[in-house]
Motif scaffolding. Sequence first.
Motif, mmCIF file in Angstrom:
data_model
loop_
_atom_site.group_PDB
_atom_site.id
_atom_site.type_symbol
_atom_site.label_atom_id
_atom_site.label_comp_id
_atom_site.label_asym_id
_atom_site.label_seq_id
_atom_site.Cartn_x
_atom_site.Cartn_y
_atom_site.Cartn_z
ATOM 1 N N ARG A 248 38.767 31.500 53.340
ATOM 2 C CA ARG A 248 37.948 30.663 52.186
ATOM 3 C C ARG A 248 38.780 29.327 51.691
ATOM 4 N NH1 ARG A 248 38.621 35.079 47.590
ATOM 5 N NH2 ARG A 248 40.990 35.022 47.379
ATOM 6 N N THR A 249 38.136 28.249 51.445
ATOM 7 C CA THR A 249 38.840 27.063 51.352
ATOM 8 C C THR A 249 38.330 26.976 49.497
ATOM 9 O OG1 THR A 249 36.890 25.754 51.734
ATOM 10 C CG2 THR A 249 38.832 25.868 53.322
ATOM 11 N N THR A 250 37.691 27.681 49.093
ATOM 12 C CA THR A 250 37.272 27.732 47.596
ATOM 13 C C THR A 250 36.733 29.123 47.112
ATOM 14 O OG1 THR A 250 35.579 26.685 46.009
ATOM 15 C CG2 THR A 250 34.938 26.826 48.363
ATOM 16 N N LEU A 251 37.082 29.393 46.120
ATOM 17 C CA LEU A 251 36.734 30.659 45.292
ATOM 18 C C LEU A 251 35.370 30.773 45.099
ATOM 19 C CD1 LEU A 251 39.789 31.398 43.249
ATOM 20 C CD2 LEU A 251 39.326 32.123 45.368
ATOM 21 N N LEU A 252 34.595 29.508 44.770
ATOM 22 C CA LEU A 252 33.271 29.664 44.436
ATOM 23 C C LEU A 252 32.232 30.435 45.149
ATOM 24 C CD1 LEU A 252 31.380 28.296 42.126
ATOM 25 C CD2 LEU A 252 31.338 26.284 43.690
ATOM 26 N N PRO A 253 32.221 30.433 46.318
ATOM 27 C CA PRO A 253 30.945 31.251 47.022
ATOM 28 C C PRO A 253 31.188 32.424 46.930
ATOM 29 C CG PRO A 253 31.919 29.741 48.704
ATOM 30 C CD PRO A 253 32.796 29.593 47.422
#
Length: 593
Positions: free
Chosen positions: A452-457
């Motif tokens: 993952r490149t962001t925690l949002l998903p």
Amino acid sequence: MPTVSVKRDLLFQALGKKYTDEEFDELCFEFGLELDEITSEKDIISREQGDVRAAGASDVVLYKIDVPANRYDLLCLEGLVRGLQVFKQKIEAPYYRRVGATDGKPQRFIITQETAVLRPHAVAAVLRNITFTQERYDSFIELQEKLHQNICRKRSLVAIGTHDLDTISGPFTYTAKAPDDICFKPLNQKEESTATELMRLYKNDSHLRHYLHIIEDEPHYPIIYDSNGVVLSMPPIINGDHSKISLKTKNVFIECTATDLTKAKIVLDMMVTMFSEYCAKPFTVEEVEVVCPDGSTCLYPDLAYRKELISGDTINQKVGIKESAESLARLLTRMCLKAEVTGKADEIEVEIPPTRSDVIHACDIMEDAAMAYGFNNIARTKPKTYTIANQLPLNKLSELLRLELAAAGFTEALTFALCSQEDIADKLGKKISDSRAVHISNPKTAEFQVARTTLLPGLLKTLAANRKLPLPLKLFEISDVVLKDDTTGMCMYVGARNNRRLCAVFYNKIPGFEVIHGLLDRVMQLLDVKPSRDQGYYIQAASDSIFFPGRCAEIISHGKSVGCLGVLHPDVINRFELTMPCSALDLDIEPFL
């Protein structure tokens, strides 16, 4: 850890000595085992089913011994006794040999192409002129079951079939047929049945029903025939009744069908080495010629010995002892690893027998040396380097922030570090080629393709899974993301780095941008960062496909962008199967250390 149940008196008889319970417990500890329980069949039934059911059950004392999961050679009485006797230096470790058939023509086991999509591998061997007693027979069957549950992974990797060779005739054929075309009399049944009927019959069997799923949805089932068309077995479910072994069996044909050839070789080696001592020629196993679909042939069992070189100084250094190479060689020999000093400095040559498939690295040899030396005999020493343990500053900051965000009314989530390409690209309105994502070269599932490149998903998926809970839903996560980076430090060699981030979402009937903005202010207050354009933080309008146009802001701290916040774009919300507005905060916390 697997537990082996052995009869105490039978064990002591095989060991040639009687021990008190305390003495045997100490012996087990020295050998790296644990005497878990002293019980009896009557006690077990009484405890599980009541005293009425226990009436008439055996009072014979049972030792329940915990065995390391990778020591397949200790899963039966024979292997356990052999290992302990070698350890106590009463006998030398036996040498196992593969021998040819007495008539010069080995049994042949033919694998057809039809098995390729089911269980493509098979190995076999013959125990010739073996003598069974009731205890030996029970141990033989129990070892099969132990291996099935352990290395065979409940028969999914390997299934063992044992047959009375005098009731069947080779060559044997391993093939696959449609269920309705398979008909035979299964073990302990009175009538013949088709494979389809057997699958229905065993649906209610407390033992076999757990293995049906392995093949029941396949259009063809694996089946083994002899030269006369007699069914030996339908692996991995049931053997045929015609070739079942008994106390009168003299020649045992053992076959293992598998999805993993290495595991099949190990399992076959274990079965034959443990019980070959009961053959007319002890510790010899008759070979079987296995014919592969491409026409190539192999002789089994492998019974392969290999040699490893290790220096005595390495063992001493890693274990923390000071022994000569000769002494270390004697210690290893006690663990069924025949060792000799080569004469080159302190080099030791260690022979790994086929029973020790657990020895795959030098550290396994060192472990056995430490075990034979005695863990309690290793002198306690102070570490040469004095250090004071302390929490990493980044982890300490993360923990403090977690406590405060929870106090602010947000619930912490812990999501997967791997996700699909769609989660971090398409669903967020971005291109995967523009991301700095680290890709998995051989993903086993579409859900875990990239780091993952962001925690949002992950948080949005968590919201989608909990939509039935009362609104508002307020979630946060403080964890690492992984980004491609080959610029500085270790990243130059690894090509990527971890980045600790804070992400929070507010999900309600109204967007709640002010809630997320207030959370940002609270976090900055905790981090002692003042709202200022010069030496503090501020937000400024920004544009991002994740957020609704005109409802997105970039967070600037000390002149650098450290994150963003805003109201999520309706398309993003819909792609994650959400129906209400949602606002989010994404913040890099590493600059605030």
